[in-house]
Design a protein around this motif. Sequence first.
Motif, PDB file in Angstrom:
ATOM      1  N   LEU A  90      -8.820   8.789   4.298  1.00 35.09           N
ATOM      2  CA  LEU A  90      -8.985   7.427   4.193  1.00 35.09           C
ATOM      3  C   LEU A  90      -9.890   7.207   2.910  1.00 35.09           C
ATOM      4  CD1 LEU A  90      -9.830   6.120   7.523  1.00 35.09           C
ATOM      5  CD2 LEU A  90      -7.639   5.565   6.387  1.00 35.09           C
ATOM      6  N   ASP A  93      -7.773   6.986   0.203  1.00 30.96           N
ATOM      7  CA  ASP A  93      -6.779   5.860  -0.008  1.00 30.96           C
ATOM      8  C   ASP A  93      -7.476   4.909  -0.522  1.00 30.96           C
ATOM      9  OD1 ASP A  93      -4.709   6.980   1.127  1.00 30.96           O
ATOM     10  OD2 ASP A  93      -4.989   6.415   3.426  1.00 30.96           O
ATOM     11  N   GLN A 217       0.764  -4.336   4.574  1.00 31.13           N
ATOM     12  CA  GLN A 217       0.672  -3.225   5.428  1.00 31.13           C
ATOM     13  C   GLN A 217       2.079  -2.507   5.123  1.00 31.13           C
ATOM     14  OE1 GLN A 217      -1.797  -2.554   9.190  1.00 31.13           O
ATOM     15  NE2 GLN A 217      -0.360  -4.261   9.305  1.00 31.13           N
ATOM     16  N   TRP A 238      -4.460  -2.192   5.399  1.00 26.49           N
ATOM     17  CA  TRP A 238      -4.759  -0.956   6.100  1.00 26.49           C
ATOM     18  C   TRP A 238      -5.018  -1.658   7.627  1.00 26.49           C
ATOM     19  CZ3 TRP A 238      -7.703   0.168   1.750  1.00 26.49           C
ATOM     20  CH2 TRP A 238      -7.005   0.750   0.607  1.00 26.49           C
ATOM     21  N   ASP A 239      -4.586  -1.158   8.722  1.00 33.61           N
ATOM     22  CA  ASP A 239      -4.740  -1.880   9.997  1.00 33.61           C
ATOM     23  C   ASP A 239      -6.003  -1.838  10.306  1.00 33.61           C
ATOM     24  OD1 ASP A 239      -4.052   0.557  12.629  1.00 33.61           O
ATOM     25  OD2 ASP A 239      -5.278   0.554  10.756  1.00 33.61           O
ATOM     26  N   SER A 249     -11.069  -5.313   0.041  1.00 34.10           N
ATOM     27  CA  SER A 249      -9.915  -4.662  -0.033  1.00 34.10           C
ATOM     28  C   SER A 249      -8.960  -5.080  -0.942  1.00 34.10           C
ATOM     29  CB  SER A 249      -9.143  -4.709   1.411  1.00 34.10           C
ATOM     30  OG  SER A 249      -8.337  -5.800   1.264  1.00 34.10           O
TER      31      SER A 249
END
Length: 533
Positions: A90, A93, A217, A238-239, A249
């Motif tokens: 993560l 990412d 997504q 992202w969820d 984000s």
Amino acid sequence: MSAELSITPQAELWARYSTGLYRNEELGFSLDLSRVRMSPSEQSAIAEMFPMAFSAMAQLEAGSIANKDEGRMVGHYWLRAPQLAPTPELEADILQAIFDVKAFCQAVHEGEIRGSGGKFTNVLLIGIGGSALGPQFIATALASSQDKLHMSFFDNTDPDGIDLVLSSLASRLATTLVVVVSKSGGTPETRNGMLEAQAAFQSAGIPFAPQAVAITQAGSKLDQTAQSEGWLKTFPMWDWVGGRTSVMSTVGLVPAALQGLDIDGLLEGAGQMDSLTRVPQVKENPAALLAMAWYHCGQGRGSKDMVLLPYKDRLALFSKYLQQLVMESLGKELDRKGQKVNQGIAVYGNKGSTDQHAYVQQLRDGLNNFFATFIEVLKDRHGDSIEVDAGVTSGDYLYGFYAGTRKALYESGRDSITITVNEVNAHSVGALIALYERAVGLYAELVNINAYHQPGVEAGKKAAAQILALQSQAVEVVVRNKASLTADEVAKLANASDVESIYGILRHLAANPSRGIVRHPGKTPAEDRFGKL
Ligand SMILES: O=P(O)(O)OC[C@H]1O[C@](O)(CO)[C@@H](O)[C@@H]1O
């Protein structure tokens, strides 16, 4: 009378203000609760609930499934502190996404990535809710004559609103980058905006895909569309980032970077505020202080509205932004034990001193069903000011109106909070957003609700789908019949019981001649008849 009993209200308030002010010089930020009538015992009573809230927040940041209703982590704090992410993947990412945003936007600014008409001049962002409000707030708050690209928004499925934006883009479509933002990738309003934009490009003879970016997504409908049509670029969502907390984000970073704004400053300001609001002591934690004041003012039930009064034009959209962040987070029917609580805090506001000429009259003299939150910005402008009176500038007036309104409200028994920042810049905007994200999260712990899902909005989406299904049935009946029909007759022929919805649908269609339906007015809606045009 002895000296200690002769304290005048001013002296007492000054003592309360100067001893209670929360201040962070590095961030140029302060929070003043001295005008919230909260006794030490009331503060202590609420403060006793915070250890549980701080612990829950720490678990959330460590990657717990804090959004239990949707089985999701809640990771917006990791966006500005990737090292806190619960796994190296993560963290990678998040860092990769920021790198890609910067690289893409640099290529756009340098003309390496261009439209069919040359270097990009405009951005059309298409989104709704958290996929538009954050970008719009930041675009307005940080706009300047140095902006690299001009920002426009479709944030609704209103044909007229879309036309207004398209007309402003008219001659520049060939140098307009379209950014379609939808975490779910299926929100109807955003899909409609995308189709409207594609139609505009098509009628202008401009290929859409090479000028289209998707932020969504992986695997969503929008992602599939972008891949299958060969759009210019896609960025991930992202969820574990909720729509209303997604502005740090790619949702907020892509448009901000395209506009030429300081996204590092946004992230740093938010990250610095996160450090301050991670401190597990109420008096040392500005978000905890805010949540405590909200809890006190509304008795933990939102019984008073939150009125946002930023005395700075740039912050005028902050109240709209907070309406989603606060009300979509806290406005819940059930608490986490499944008890019916109908929680929430209503948010409204615009800006001062403008609002003093609108609704402040009611705030001062009317229903005492609110607490005000002033946002004071110390710096008036870049550069010097003229004097509008001897030794007085317009900025002095703005300050005077803020301070005067705060005083007038307090003296009439109204509570207010004041947030002060030195100036509006990427750091302070990032910090303000982070402050409220944390305050909402802590407050939600105090009232034991899940701040990170939004079950209520699904109801509206389902009802809209039913209306559209009814529309096709009603149109089919009207078109099939030579004679004109009342709504009741259409309903019977369509085997539908909701006559009023059918009436509303047909009246809307008849008001738009190209839809082929005509309304023959009767004495009452029940006597109106609808036929083929
Ligand atoms: O980004 P999406 O999935 O299109 O959703 C847009 C908005 O709709 C909601 O899901 C419901 O209002 C918000 O939480 C979200 O910000």
